[in-house]
Design an enzyme around this catalytic site. Structure first.
Site, PDB file in Angstrom:
ATOM      1  N   ASP A   1       0.815  -1.216   0.000  1.00 33.86           N
ATOM      2  CA  ASP A   1       0.000   0.000   0.000  1.00 33.86           C
ATOM      3  C   ASP A   1       0.846   1.262   0.000  1.00 33.86           C
ATOM      4  O   ASP A   1       0.453   2.280  -0.571  1.00 33.86           O
ATOM      5  CB  ASP A   1      -0.939   0.007   1.209  1.00 33.86           C
ATOM      6  CG  ASP A   1      -2.151  -0.879   0.994  1.00 33.86           C
ATOM      7  OD1 ASP A   1      -2.067  -1.789   0.152  1.00 33.86           O
ATOM      8  OD2 ASP A   1      -3.181  -0.669   1.658  1.00 33.86           O
TER       9      ASP A   1
ATOM     10  N   CYS B   1       1.113  -8.232   5.254  1.00 37.08           N
ATOM     11  CA  CYS B   1       0.751  -6.834   5.035  1.00 37.08           C
ATOM     12  C   CYS B   1      -0.739  -6.609   4.818  1.00 37.08           C
ATOM     13  O   CYS B   1      -1.542  -7.520   4.893  1.00 37.08           O
ATOM     14  CB  CYS B   1       1.602  -6.240   3.926  1.00 37.08           C
ATOM     15  SG  CYS B   1       3.310  -5.961   4.502  1.00 37.08           S
ATOM     16  N   ASP B   2      -1.069  -5.357   4.494  1.00 34.48           N
ATOM     17  CA  ASP B   2      -2.393  -4.783   4.693  1.00 34.48           C
ATOM     18  C   ASP B   2      -3.577  -5.622   4.218  1.00 34.48           C
ATOM     19  O   ASP B   2      -4.530  -5.828   4.943  1.00 34.48           O
ATOM     20  CB  ASP B   2      -2.461  -3.416   4.017  1.00 34.48           C
ATOM     21  CG  ASP B   2      -1.559  -2.399   4.679  1.00 34.48           C
ATOM     22  OD1 ASP B   2      -0.524  -2.802   5.219  1.00 34.48           O
ATOM     23  OD2 ASP B   2      -1.878  -1.205   4.651  1.00 34.48           O
ATOM     24  N   LYS B   3      -3.573  -6.062   2.969  1.00 35.01           N
ATOM     25  CA  LYS B   3      -4.741  -6.762   2.440  1.00 35.01           C
ATOM     26  C   LYS B   3      -4.549  -8.267   2.406  1.00 35.01           C
ATOM     27  O   LYS B   3      -5.498  -8.997   2.106  1.00 35.01           O
ATOM     28  CB  LYS B   3      -5.068  -6.256   1.024  1.00 35.01           C
ATOM     29  CG  LYS B   3      -5.279  -4.760   0.943  1.00 35.01           C
ATOM     30  CD  LYS B   3      -6.317  -4.265   1.941  1.00 35.01           C
ATOM     31  CE  LYS B   3      -6.389  -2.761   1.987  1.00 35.01           C
ATOM     32  NZ  LYS B   3      -5.158  -2.103   2.434  1.00 35.01           N
TER      33      LYS B   3
ATOM     34  N   CYS C   1       5.424  -2.498   8.319  1.00 36.95           N
ATOM     35  CA  CYS C   1       5.852  -1.188   8.833  1.00 36.95           C
ATOM     36  C   CYS C   1       5.675  -1.091  10.342  1.00 36.95           C
ATOM     37  O   CYS C   1       4.711  -1.585  10.903  1.00 36.95           O
ATOM     38  CB  CYS C   1       5.107  -0.072   8.115  1.00 36.95           C
ATOM     39  SG  CYS C   1       5.478  -0.023   6.342  1.00 36.95           S
TER      40      CYS C   1
ATOM     41  N   GLU D   1      -6.926   4.751  -0.037  1.00 37.45           N
ATOM     42  CA  GLU D   1      -6.489   5.312   1.237  1.00 37.45           C
ATOM     43  C   GLU D   1      -6.065   6.761   1.038  1.00 37.45           C
ATOM     44  O   GLU D   1      -5.493   7.112   0.005  1.00 37.45           O
ATOM     45  CB  GLU D   1      -5.319   4.506   1.804  1.00 37.45           C
ATOM     46  CG  GLU D   1      -5.715   3.128   2.273  1.00 37.45           C
ATOM     47  CD  GLU D   1      -4.569   2.344   2.881  1.00 37.45           C
ATOM     48  OE1 GLU D   1      -4.848   1.311   3.499  1.00 37.45           O
ATOM     49  OE2 GLU D   1      -3.400   2.759   2.730  1.00 37.45           O
TER      50      GLU D   1
ATOM     51  N   SER E   1      -5.025   5.067   5.534  1.00 33.87           N
ATOM     52  CA  SER E   1      -3.935   4.169   5.884  1.00 33.87           C
ATOM     53  C   SER E   1      -3.891   4.011   7.397  1.00 33.87           C
ATOM     54  O   SER E   1      -4.313   4.899   8.144  1.00 33.87           O
ATOM     55  CB  SER E   1      -2.613   4.760   5.391  1.00 33.87           C
ATOM     56  OG  SER E   1      -1.523   4.166   6.043  1.00 33.87           O
TER      57      SER E   1
END
Length: 612
Positions: A81, A122-124, A195, A491, A517
């Site tokens: 992202d 990670c995010d998704k 992150c 985002e 985000s």
């Protein structure tokens, strides 16, 4: 007794062809009849959170085979992202979640796998795999790649801890020198891993612990630390044990839908509220709950947000603490332990360890268990060495952080705020609700009344902020960026970061039917539902309108009469609910996503009624 799913393709005379192909993958005679366990990896060199996962799948696979299973690895896609942010690439981020869920379903059902180990980060990727796990309902364990170490750089004779958001904010500030920006850029992301703050990736990996679907330490143990290797090995051993319990003992309590009950989703959301996690987690928990057949809604989140306090502030909500500090304070088991002592956790939910959440807390909460090995596990810390290698260091803090008065994790009596870290607002601007991460909002602006300045896209908003159009007292409205309207629900990290760059972080609000985000902080309100493209009132806001935001009373309203609102709605119905003068190239794949997407209050999942 449940039959092994894999028997469909491994047993019987008519499956000779399938067995021939299985043999070609390396299966031996004595492997037929063992559970076939899918190792669902997400290695890619595009994403620092996944760059170290190449060998993790085979690490898990070897342990599965030692324990008596057959392991077969495949890979999913993974979008970064941060790299996709601020341009057309962000349109693909949320849709990739559903694509990942579908791809896992396709592979597992096509090959009749009996169980899964999901290697995400990670995010998704974690949400997509979580949706698939609930959909498939076969024994599943999650083990993530782990968080990145916090960045560190020396500026003005001070050692400052950093993350990627610092680089974004400083880069857009005209008063910051190129040399300082360069120093921050080179220091912000020093290692492999997700992150370093409580952004979306780490939030979701923490929530899998609260759901009971991953092992203790999964959400907080650093990617670089040698102790993380044992989580992968243990996941390989434990998934075989779960297969035995289900397929040989008819114990359905080990299945994802038995673990991911309504109470478990409440536990996960309570954790999220207590730690001020990413607002994206709301979207993903709602989506996973639907896949699990659990009736968990925005109203439940609203109810929990009114009674669960904020017990921890982690970057981006503060510069003081990052994920490595959460781990030192006992990790997610430490946070859940404090919620338990406050009477805010369901202790009877199941976990992949085969015990209840209450039993797991007795064993893994550093406050109630003084075991030396447990405390050693949570003393695992950063090395401060740039690397893309997993398990590359064995540094430890001298002590754990068990200070529940002033430490990284607080108890309820010494909570950072008795108000939770996430809140749901309702009103004529968001009849179905919207989300604000209160942990990232200065309390001085929890009540904010401002003048609307409207943008039909994120790109126009960025230009307006950097071009000086946005002033103190504005409510920046970014619309037609929802699941349908984007499509893809981008985002808004750059707009929120640039407001800080321009010195407006505590002087403006931002309202959108898009999302934020996990790196966002400030008075940023997203997930406005219904979205503009679905006829939501955010599509009726005009420049100069007064918008009232009241976090304590969970309200958000456009200060115009019902009659005026009805008049505007009738006019917009005639025009059509589309952004004015926006040029955006949208691919066929994104159009398909937008066509089926529901609003954020439904998790932005596909609208199944369109298939009836």
């Amino acid at each position: 007794m449940p039959k092994l799913r894999s028997a469909t393709s491994t047993q019987g005379r008519n499956m000779a062809g399938a067995r021939a192909l299985w043999r070609a993958t390396g299966m031996k005679e004595n492997d037929f009849g063992k559970p076939i366990i899918a190792v669902v990896n997400s290695f890619t060199q595009f994403v620092p959170g996944h760059v170290h996962l190449k060998d993790m799948g085979q690490l898990v696979a070897a342990e599965i085979e030692k324990a008596g299973g057959v392991a077969k690895e495949f890979n999913t896609i993974a979008v970064d992202d941060g790299i996709a942010m601020g341009h057309g690439g962000m349109l693909y981020s949320l849709p990739s979640r559903d694509l990942i869920a579908d791809s896992v379903e396709y592979m597992v059902n096509a090959h009749c796998a009996d169980a899964m180990v999901c290697i995400s980060n990670c995010d998704k990727i974690t949400p997509g795999m979580l949706m698939a796990a609930m959909r498939l309902n076969i024994p599943t364990i999650f083990v993530s790649g782990g968080p990145m170490e916090a960045g560190k750089t020396k500026l003005s004779d001070q050692l400052i801890r950093l993350d990627l958001v610092d680089a974004m904010i400083e880069a857009a500030d005209p008063n910051v020198s190129d040399e300082r920006i360069d120093a921050i850029e080179r220091s912000a992301c020093p290692t492999c891993g997700s992150c370093s703050g409580m952004f979306t990736a780490n939030s979701m990996n923490c929530l899998t612990e609260a759901l009971g679907l991953s092992l203790p330490g999964n959400g907080s143990m650093l990617a670089t630390h040698a102790d993380r290797k044992e989580l992968f090995l243990k996941a390989g051993r434990q998934i075989v044990e779960l297969c035995k319990r289900y397929y040989e003992q008819d114990d359905a309590s080990v299945l994802p839908r038995s673990i991911g009950t309504f109470d478990a989703f409440e536990n996960a959301m309570s954790l999220d509220i207590a730690m001020g996690g990413s607002s994206n987690t709301v979207l993903h928990l709602l989506a996973a709950a639907q896949e699990a057949g659990v009736d968990f809604k925005m109203e439940d989140i609203d109810r929990l947000s009114r009674k669960v306090p904020c017990l921890s502030k982690i970057a981006p909500n503060t510069n003081k603490y990052h994920m490595e500090d959460v781990h030192r304070a006992g990790g997610i088991m430490g946070l859940l332990g404090e919620l338990d002592r406050a009477g805010l956790i369901h202790k009877n939910t199941h976990t992949v360890l085969g015990m209840s959440m209450g039993e797991q807390l007795d064993q893994y909460d550093i406050i109630r268990n003084q075991d030396e090995e447990l405390h050693k596990f949570f003393r695992a810390g950063p090395a401060g060495i740039r690397t893309t290698q997993a398990f590359s260091q064995d540094c430890r803090w001298d002590t754990v952080d068990n200070d529940r008065v002033n430490g990284c994790i607080r108890n309820k009596e010494n909570a950072i705020s008795q108000e939770g870290g996430l809140a749901v607002l309702f009103g004529n601007l968001a009849e179905d609700g919207c989300i604000v991460k209160t942990a990232g909002v200065d309390e001085s602006i929890w009540k904010f009344t401002g003048t609307a300045i409207v943008f039909e896209s994120q790109e126009d908003a960025v230009a307006g902020i950097l071009g000086g159009k946005v002033k103190e007292g504005h409510v920046v409205v970014i619309r037609y960026e929802g699941p349908k309207g984007g499509p893809g629900m981008q985002e808004m990290l750059y707009p929120t970061s640039y407001l800080k760059s321009m010195g407006l972080g505590k002087k403006c609000a931002l309202l959108t039917d898009g999302r934020f985000s996990g790196g966002t902080s400030g008075l940023s309100i997203g997930h406005v539902s219904p979205e503009a493209a679905s006829g939501g009132a955010i599509g009726l806001v005009r420049n100069g309108d007064i918008i009232n935001i009241d976090i304590p009373n969970r309200a958000i309203n456009l200060e115009i009469s019902n009659e005026e609102l009805a008049t505007r709605r009738a006019e917009q119905d005639q025009k059509g609910w589309q952004p004015a003068n926006r040029e955006r190239e949208v691919s066929f794949a994104l159009k398909v996503f937008g066509h089926f997407a529901t609003s954020a209050d439904k998790g932005a999942v596909r609208d199944k009624t369109l298939l009836k």
